[in-house]
Design an enzyme around this catalytic site. Structure first.
Site, PDB file in Angstrom:
ATOM      1  N   HIS A  84       0.832  -1.208   0.000  1.00 55.03           N
ATOM      2  CA  HIS A  84       0.000   0.000   0.000  1.00 55.03           C
ATOM      3  C   HIS A  84       0.859   1.246   0.000  1.00 55.03           C
ATOM      4  CE1 HIS A  84      -4.129  -1.127   1.314  1.00 55.03           C
ATOM      5  NE2 HIS A  84      -3.547  -2.189   1.831  1.00 55.03           N
ATOM      6  N   HIS A  97      -3.502   1.282  12.378  1.00 55.00           N
ATOM      7  CA  HIS A  97      -2.489   2.300  12.657  1.00 55.00           C
ATOM      8  C   HIS A  97      -2.913   3.254  13.765  1.00 55.00           C
ATOM      9  CE1 HIS A  97      -3.672   6.007  10.047  1.00 55.00           C
ATOM     10  NE2 HIS A  97      -4.753   5.348  10.349  1.00 55.00           N
ATOM     11  N   GLU A 136      -8.355  12.168  12.382  1.00 57.91           N
ATOM     12  CA  GLU A 136      -9.066  11.779  11.168  1.00 57.91           C
ATOM     13  C   GLU A 136     -10.581  11.804  11.380  1.00 57.91           C
ATOM     14  OE1 GLU A 136      -7.727   7.895  10.102  1.00 57.91           O
ATOM     15  OE2 GLU A 136      -5.616   8.374  10.383  1.00 57.91           O
TER      16      GLU A 136
HETATM   17 FE   LIG Z   1      -6.629   6.128   9.920  1.00 54.54          FE
END
Ligand SMILES: [Fe+2]
Length: 451
Positions: free
Chosen positions: A304, A347, A353
């Site tokens: 990724h 993560h 976010e």
């Molecule tokens: Fe995230």
């Protein structure tokens, strides 16, 4: 369209309008709604054509570096300083600004909300704005706020501008018309709009009820991210952004202008529509963008890139590479990576976010993160796929596969996001969200091999 457009939206006779657009992002646009209204070769003639007043709208400091300098020259029926009353504070209790710490609400955590339900209440762009989180400080012009809007009613003889911020608008349901000083933008789901700091506008409901998301950017303006080795094309391309052609109203009606200034709202009354800019030129303008034109880049053999590869727009901070806000889009795309766990990995992030779902299903959360819903993974709080997504992706037959019917986005900021009272107590918070990770198995038993 040519750089110089004669707008079909002239309203001198009170006629209706049809939006028209000019392509580009940060161009030196020029447009006039009446022929000859725009001075040529200079900005401040002794007398402007049609008896218009010249007025500059500065989006950056006069002395900002030339590649960042933004301003627009407006030629208008009256200068915008012509108010009939002084400013009075008003209350819009659901629209909050940073710094704002709601008592009795905990911001530390992983949160997810169902869609904030529609209502029959008469809600305009101003009264229907519901702040979910704030970050940074509006007074020092760093950080952002995330909002949900619910609109059931058009603004009538009512106008607004934010001195605090530019607004990034992400519709999820319904269509809105932004009648701005610089022209008209119609906006529907799958499109976004940027409304610059200081721009006066009125919001009308075209198809409702309307619901969507807003990122209020207190800091430096959104710009397109540098593509680095990707080169000159793909991701969001400049030509796919659209600025409106000039349109004006010559309408004398008692009206109000609401101003957001340092987190507070103020109102003044005027005797006319402030949308009286007949011609303008410059590079400080509202734009819209159709996210169906976003060309995603990704891994084509294994593994990724980081999700920053899906950045549509970035608002820089003073630390290079550490954005005040990144606007990131997760849309339909092919997954072709071999021997790879394909959904987003687990993560923990120094950035905060806030995600929203415009439609469809998000690959890391097959259930629970629904269209119109939001999730927040705040600074340094771990997150990742739920058990269902992990097990499915770990055992999938890795043929090329198209992720279809999916469009989610992220407002990612370097600052922690604080929940408002509305987000913590009134909005449909999913109390059991963190349980989606509870049943993740321990597979390790000390012996080698795939489990
Ligand atoms: Fe995230």
């Amino acid at each position: 369209m040519n750089d110089l457009d004669i707008s079909p939206m002239v309203q001198a006779d009170g006629g209706t309008t049809t939006p028209g657009y000019m392509p580009g992002f940060g161009n030196d646009y020029e447009t006039e709604a009446l022929p000859g209204a725009l001075p040529q070769g200079m900005n401040s003639p002794q007398k402007c054509n049609y008896g218009l007043y010249g007025e500059q709208l500065s989006g950056t400091a006069f002395t900002a570096p030339s590649h960042q300098n933004e301003r627009t020259w407006c030629y208008r029926i009256r200068p915008s300083v012509k108010h009939s009353h002084r400013y009075q504070k008003i209350d819009l209790p659901y629209w909050k600004s940073a710094p704002h710490i709601a008592p009795d609400v905990t911001s530390l955590g992983q949160y997810r909300w169902d869609p904030v339900p529609h209502t029959d209440a008469p809600l305009t762009w101003l009264t229907g704005m519901r702040t979910m989180t704030t970050a940074g400080d509006v007074n020092t012009q760093v950080g952002m706020a995330s909002h949900i809007y619910l609109v059931t009613q058009s603004m009538v003889d009512s106008y607004f501008y934010s001195a605090d911020s530019e607004l990034l608008v992400v519709p999820q349901e319904g269509r809105l018309r932004f009648c701005t000083e610089l022209g008209i933008i119609d906006l529907e789901p799958k499109e976004i709009a940027i409304l610059p700091r200081g721009l006066v506008y009125r919001v009308e409901l075209l198809d409702g009820p309307a619901r969507g998301f807003v990122c209020e950017n207190y800091g430096q303006k959104f710009e397109l991210p540098g593509r680095g080795p990707i080169g000159a094309n793909c991701m969001a391309n400049r030509r796919d952004f659209k600025a409106p052609v000039a349109a004006f109203e010559d309408r004398e009606e008692p009206s109000t202008v609401t101003i957001k200034w340092c987190g507070q709202f103020h109102e003044t009354r005027i005797g006319h529509s402030p949308l009286d800019v007949v011609a303008w030129h410059g590079n400080y303008a509202p734009v819209k963008y159709d996210m169906r034109n976003y060309c995603p880049i990704g891994a084509i053999l294994f593994d990724h890139p980081d999700p920053s590869i899906f950045t549509v727009l970035t608002a820089p901070s003073s630390s290079p590479g550490t954005a005040n806000i990144d606007f990131v889009l997760f849309r339909e795309r092919w997954m072709t990576m071999e021997n790879t766990f394909r959904p987003p990995w687990y993560h923990k992030n120094v950035m905060s976010e806030m995600m929203g779902n415009i439609y469809g299903q998000y690959d890391a959360k097959p259930q629970g993160f629904v269209a119109g819903g939001l999730s927040l993974h705040n600074m340094m709080l771990p997150h990742g796929p739920d058990r269902t997504a992990f097990e499915a992706a770990s055992n999938a037959d890795l043929k090329p596969e198209k992720l279809d019917n999916t469009m989610s986005f992220m407002f990612e900021t370097r600052f922690p996001q604080h929940l408002t009272e509305f987000a913590g107590k009134e909005a449909p918070l999913q109390d059991d969200y963190i349980d989606c990770w509870a049943n993740i198995e321990k597979k390790f038993d000390g012996t080698p091999g795939e489990k």
